[in-house]
Design an enzyme around this catalytic site. Structure first.
Site, PDB file in Angstrom:
ATOM      1  N   VAL A 172     -62.886 -47.613   6.867  1.00 33.28           N
ATOM      2  CA  VAL A 172     -64.526 -46.818   7.089  1.00 33.28           C
ATOM      3  C   VAL A 172     -64.299 -45.504   6.496  1.00 33.28           C
ATOM      4  O   VAL A 172     -62.949 -44.335   7.021  1.00 33.28           O
ATOM      5  CB  VAL A 172     -64.460 -46.629   9.141  1.00 33.28           C
ATOM      6  CG1 VAL A 172     -66.105 -45.372   8.741  1.00 33.28           C
ATOM      7  CG2 VAL A 172     -64.788 -47.935   9.784  1.00 33.28           C
ATOM      8  N   PRO A 173     -65.141 -44.960   5.839  1.00 33.05           N
ATOM      9  CA  PRO A 173     -64.423 -44.217   3.995  1.00 33.05           C
ATOM     10  C   PRO A 173     -64.593 -43.328   4.403  1.00 33.05           C
ATOM     11  O   PRO A 173     -65.493 -42.258   3.902  1.00 33.05           O
ATOM     12  CB  PRO A 173     -65.128 -44.776   3.447  1.00 33.05           C
ATOM     13  CG  PRO A 173     -66.206 -45.763   3.201  1.00 33.05           C
ATOM     14  CD  PRO A 173     -66.195 -46.339   4.977  1.00 33.05           C
ATOM     15  N   CYS A 174     -64.126 -42.408   5.433  1.00 32.30           N
ATOM     16  CA  CYS A 174     -64.304 -41.035   5.724  1.00 32.30           C
ATOM     17  C   CYS A 174     -64.149 -40.067   4.391  1.00 32.30           C
ATOM     18  O   CYS A 174     -64.115 -38.801   4.578  1.00 32.30           O
ATOM     19  CB  CYS A 174     -63.456 -40.388   7.461  1.00 32.30           C
ATOM     20  SG  CYS A 174     -61.400 -41.104   7.063  1.00 32.30           S
ATOM     21  N   HIS A 175     -63.047 -40.558   3.596  1.00 29.87           N
ATOM     22  CA  HIS A 175     -62.376 -40.137   2.652  1.00 29.87           C
ATOM     23  C   HIS A 175     -63.658 -39.549   0.907  1.00 29.87           C
ATOM     24  O   HIS A 175     -63.211 -38.772   1.289  1.00 29.87           O
ATOM     25  CB  HIS A 175     -61.333 -40.503   2.278  1.00 29.87           C
ATOM     26  CG  HIS A 175     -61.676 -42.147   1.408  1.00 29.87           C
ATOM     27  ND1 HIS A 175     -61.883 -43.024   1.974  1.00 29.87           N
ATOM     28  CD2 HIS A 175     -62.123 -42.462   0.284  1.00 29.87           C
ATOM     29  CE1 HIS A 175     -62.087 -44.258   1.114  1.00 29.87           C
ATOM     30  NE2 HIS A 175     -62.136 -43.846   0.461  1.00 29.87           N
TER      31      HIS A 175
END
Lengths: 204, 211
Positions: A172-175
């Site tokens: 889950v691309p929180c970056h």
């Protein structure tokens, strides 16, 4: 290993188990435990360009990805408390996750396609996580932009919290969520890891 | 979930795990006590059957683990389960652990030596290393065989106290006697073990001398 036991001299010969004996037993035990439905959380550690990653999965899917700096042992203890203490190192269940991770780090995978278990995030945090995949590979969005996608468009700080406590980073691309001024901002895997991931995605 | 929306901006369970009520991940038990439990299983049922009993022990432990929060001594808990599984095993197979025969190390198909024979065949490295491993295995096989010759109570007392490291209080609990009786059984068992080991060494020296 149990080092507390001091064996009498007469028993010393049996202290050393032959190499591989325990690993072989563990393997058979894991198969039986899995088929008996006794493994609530399986985990493995995967080497990656951002350091060793803990991958943990339930029967439903991948439930936790943790960076080394989070302390894998304390993450496992936390999983024992919140999900179930029936946690074992059982790499097979995480094969798919590990493969997709490897492909991602090789630049060959732009999105993850594996079952996810979101039980560690609830309420607004979960809502935020559900929106993060809308930020495409190689793109970024600000915390405010992500908040605008949610039911609480002003909850910018809460978006920051949701990202900082994302139980499934990378997948889950929180970056891809950065500050409004364009600086990369904090990351639970460390600022270097965030920079590395954004650089990776900008090149593929 | 949705009815909490807007309220749960702060963390739920994650930030405040109930530490005191928390059991360690089961993996910790396997990695910390797996070796000791295997030695206990080998001592109670012999090397070749020990694998099954070890596996049954950890499966049984895993099955009831979430309800085990009152347990304070994991090693004693696991050894107790192993002992019960060993009893079940003997009941099923209608026999006691291998009464090791004579000089022993040869072709005994009974439990105790089988695993070591297999091991020797597996071979690690070459030359001296193999010889060393084989010698160590013969030595271990001698000890397992000697343990098998002890009386039931003495063997269990020696195994639970000296091999598994349980205090006499726990040993007595397992044997159904008093800590003092457990101590005596372990001490008598060790004496008997020394005698048996001395005899088997004399036998094997004589045997090897003949060749």
């Amino acid at each position: 290993m149990n080092t507390d036991v001091e064996l009498p001299l007469e028993l010393a010969a049996v202290a050393d188990l032959e190499a591989g004996a325990l690993e072989r037993l563990r393997g058979a035990f894991l198969l039986a435990a899995e088929s008996g439905g006794l493994v609530d959380v399986a985990y493995r550690v995967l080497d990656s360009p951002v350091g060793p990653l803990l991958l943990a999965g339930t029967e439903l899917g991948l439930v936790r990805v943790a960076f080394a700096r989070e302390g894998h042992d304390s993450v496992l203890e936390s999983l024992a408390a919140t999900i179930s203490p029936r946690i074992v190192r059982a790499p097979a269940r995480l094969d798919l996750a590990a493969r997709e991770m490897d492909e991602y780090f090789a630049g060959r995978r732009h999105s993850f396609e594996l079952p996810l278990d979101f039980r560690l995030a609830s309420g607004f945090r979960r809502e935020v996580l559900a929106h993060l995949p809308e930020i495409g590979y190689g793109h970024t969005a600000s915390y405010a932009q992500v908040a605008a996608l949610t039911s609480s468009p002003r909850a910018v700080r809460a978006v920051g919290t949701a990202c900082a406590r994302n139980p499934l980073p990378l997948v889950v691309p929180c970056h891809r969520v950065i500050r409004s001024d364009g600086s990369q901002g904090a990351y639970l895997g460390g600022v270097e890891a965030k920079a590395l991931l954004l650089a990776l995605e900008s090149h593929h | 979930m949705d009815r909490h929306r807007g309220v749960v901006l702060t963390e739920p369970a994650l930030s405040k795990p109930e530490r005191d009520a928390t059991l360690p991940p089961f993996e910790v038990l396997v990695s910390t006590h797996g070796a000791t439990v295997l030695r206990v299983c080998r001592a109670l049922v012999g090397v070749s059957d020990a694998d099954d009993v070890w596996q049954e022990t950890f499966l049984a432990a895993l099955r009831v683990y979430p309800t085990a929060s009152k347990i304070t001594n994991w090693q004693a808990w696991l050894v107790t389960i192993a002992r019960n599984k060993a009893v079940d095993h003997h009941r099923k197979s209608f026999r006691l652990p291998v009464p090791a025969s004579g000089s022993g190390v040869s072709d005994s198909s009974d439990g105790i030596f089988a695993g070591d024979a297999r091991l020797g065949a597996a071979g690690h490295g070459g030359g001296d290393a193999v010889a060393h491993v084989v010698a160590a295995n013969l030595e271990a096989a001698t000890v397992w065989a000697a343990l098998a010759k002890l009386s039931h109570t003495q063997r269990e007392a020696v195994v639970f106290h000296h091999l598994a490291g349980l205090p006499y209080r726990e040993v007595a609990h397992l044997l159904g006697n008093s800590p003092e009786a457990a101590r005596r059984a372990a001490s008598d068992g060790m004496k008997a073990l020394r005698v048996i080991l001395a005899q088997s060494r004399t036998v094997s020296e004589r045997t090897s001398g003949e060749h």
